[in-house]
Design an enzyme around this catalytic site. Structure first.
Site, PDB file in Angstrom:
ATOM      1  N   GLU A 219      48.292  36.003  44.146  1.00 25.18           N
ATOM      2  CA  GLU A 219      47.036  35.832  43.411  1.00 25.18           C
ATOM      3  C   GLU A 219      46.267  34.576  43.823  1.00 25.18           C
ATOM      4  OE1 GLU A 219      47.654  35.901  39.176  1.00 25.18           O
ATOM      5  OE2 GLU A 219      48.883  37.729  39.249  1.00 25.18           O
TER       6      GLU A 219
ATOM      7  N   GLU B  97      45.272  37.172  46.708  1.00 23.33           N
ATOM      8  CA  GLU B  97      45.310  38.602  46.996  1.00 23.33           C
ATOM      9  C   GLU B  97      46.013  39.353  45.875  1.00 23.33           C
ATOM     10  OE1 GLU B  97      48.603  39.510  47.204  1.00 23.33           O
ATOM     11  OE2 GLU B  97      49.126  37.377  47.211  1.00 23.33           O
TER      12      GLU B  97
END
Length: 345
Positions: free
Chosen positions: A310, A168
């Site tokens: 991430e 994310e």
């Protein structure tokens, strides 16, 4: 949205076959520790004593959050779209680790407050240019939440492999994740809220108050989907939909840090059997993650002090998954190697 029915992996015959296969390798029982647990879990997901990791992939979902209006982040909202550009250019940590581990990487605009145009390598599933400020109103409408979940589920249909990690990007999303955790678990806001991208002690206390006030303000919102709609981000809602669809396909789900685990909390409240499919990559240094893992009975593979997000932790654990299936499929047994597995005493 239609919530898929996820089947538990429980199968006593297969579980015993896997246990016998693992214990029959040329090693003392349990001596490969977590690798044995992973081999057993992946075998149960795939219902075979010869599991395989095929075409691992990771999807990074990006979205912006209206809650940044409450000054809960050390970074401006513009960092979200700038980091998406970094992903597309191949320069972020997740790009480096994905290349290193031969992991396919997909970048999704779930709701970034920026117009990227038509870009190679970017999957445009933008619901809106960021959520609303959940301090004063639900972050999403019910229709937007459903749309985001559906987008996430549909994306899974194009993923060819059997192992999927989730990442994310979104300034403000640790606040969103903390509010989801606080609302669904009942744990104090102080147990759920951390520094995020690097808040000071004063900033953390302010963020705690924002989360506590918002959850109290929306006290009537308590079902998993209501909580997701009220406090989630478009990227978090897409992750929930993607997780449910991936588990329905009997994929191994590799769970990264705090934000991804908050999405899993929602998914698990909707379909508890999804946890059978989840490998918890690591325990983040983000304050609430250890307690959130405990809530889900998740045992992290790595403890490395990570808190980048991430999906970096999810990709870093892939070699451990490969090692687990390779020892199970390739390591000699006591019988095949003519090695005694009992003492002479």
């Amino acid at each position: 949205m239609f919530i898929p029915s996820i089947q538990a992996t429980d199968n006593p015959v297969m579980a015993q076959a896997l246990r016998s296969a693992i214990d029959g390798k040329t090693k003392p029982p349990g001596s490969l520790g977590m690798l044995e647990k992973l081999a057993h879990q992946i075998g149960m997901v795939q219902q075979t004593v010869r599991p395989a990791i095929v075409s691992p992939a990771l999807i990074v979902f990006a979205g912006d959050h209206g809650i940044v209006e409450e000054k809960i982040s050390a970074y401006p909202q513009s960092v979200t779209w700038q980091m998406v550009e970094n992903f597309l250019a191949g320069g972020a940590a997740i790009n480096v680790f994905a290349r290193q581990n031969a992991c396919a990487l997909h970048i999704v605009d779930a709701g970034v407050n920026h117009d990227f145009g038509d870009r190679a390598g970017l999957l445009n599933r933008k619901v809106a240019a960021g959520t609303r400020n959940f301090a004063t109103m639900p972050a999403m409408t019910a229709e937007q939440c459903t749309q985001a979940m559906q987008h996430g589920a549909e994306l899974i249909q194009a993923i060819p492999g059997n192992v999927l990690g989730f990442g994310e990007m979104g300034i403000g999303n640790t606040t969103s994740a903390a509010a989801i955790m606080h609302a669904l678990t009942g744990l104090p806001a102080a147990d759920c809220v951390g520094a995020g991208t690097g808040l000071s002690r004063e900033g953390i206390l302010h963020k705690q108050q924002v989360v506590a006030n918002a959850v109290a303000y929306h006290a009537s919102m308590r079902s998993p989907l209501e909580v997701l709609m009220t406090f989630g981000g478009f990227e978090i809602a897409m992750i929930v939909g993607a997780m449910l669809a991936a588990a329905e396909r009997r994929m191994v789900l590799v769970i990264d840090g705090f934000i991804i685990t908050s999405a899993l909390l929602v998914a698990a409240r909707l379909q508890p059997a999804i946890l059978d499919y989840c490998v918890f990559a690591h325990c983040s240094d983000e304050h609430g993650h250890a307690k959130l893992l405990a809530e889900l009975h998740g045992e992290p593979v790595l403890h490395m002090g990570l808190r980048l997000g991430e999906g970096t932790g999810a990709v870093l654990v892939l070699p451990m998954l490969q090692a687990a299936v390779h020892f199970l499929c390739e390591m000699a047994t006591f019988e095949s190697a003519a090695v005694s597995n009992k003492s002479a005493d």
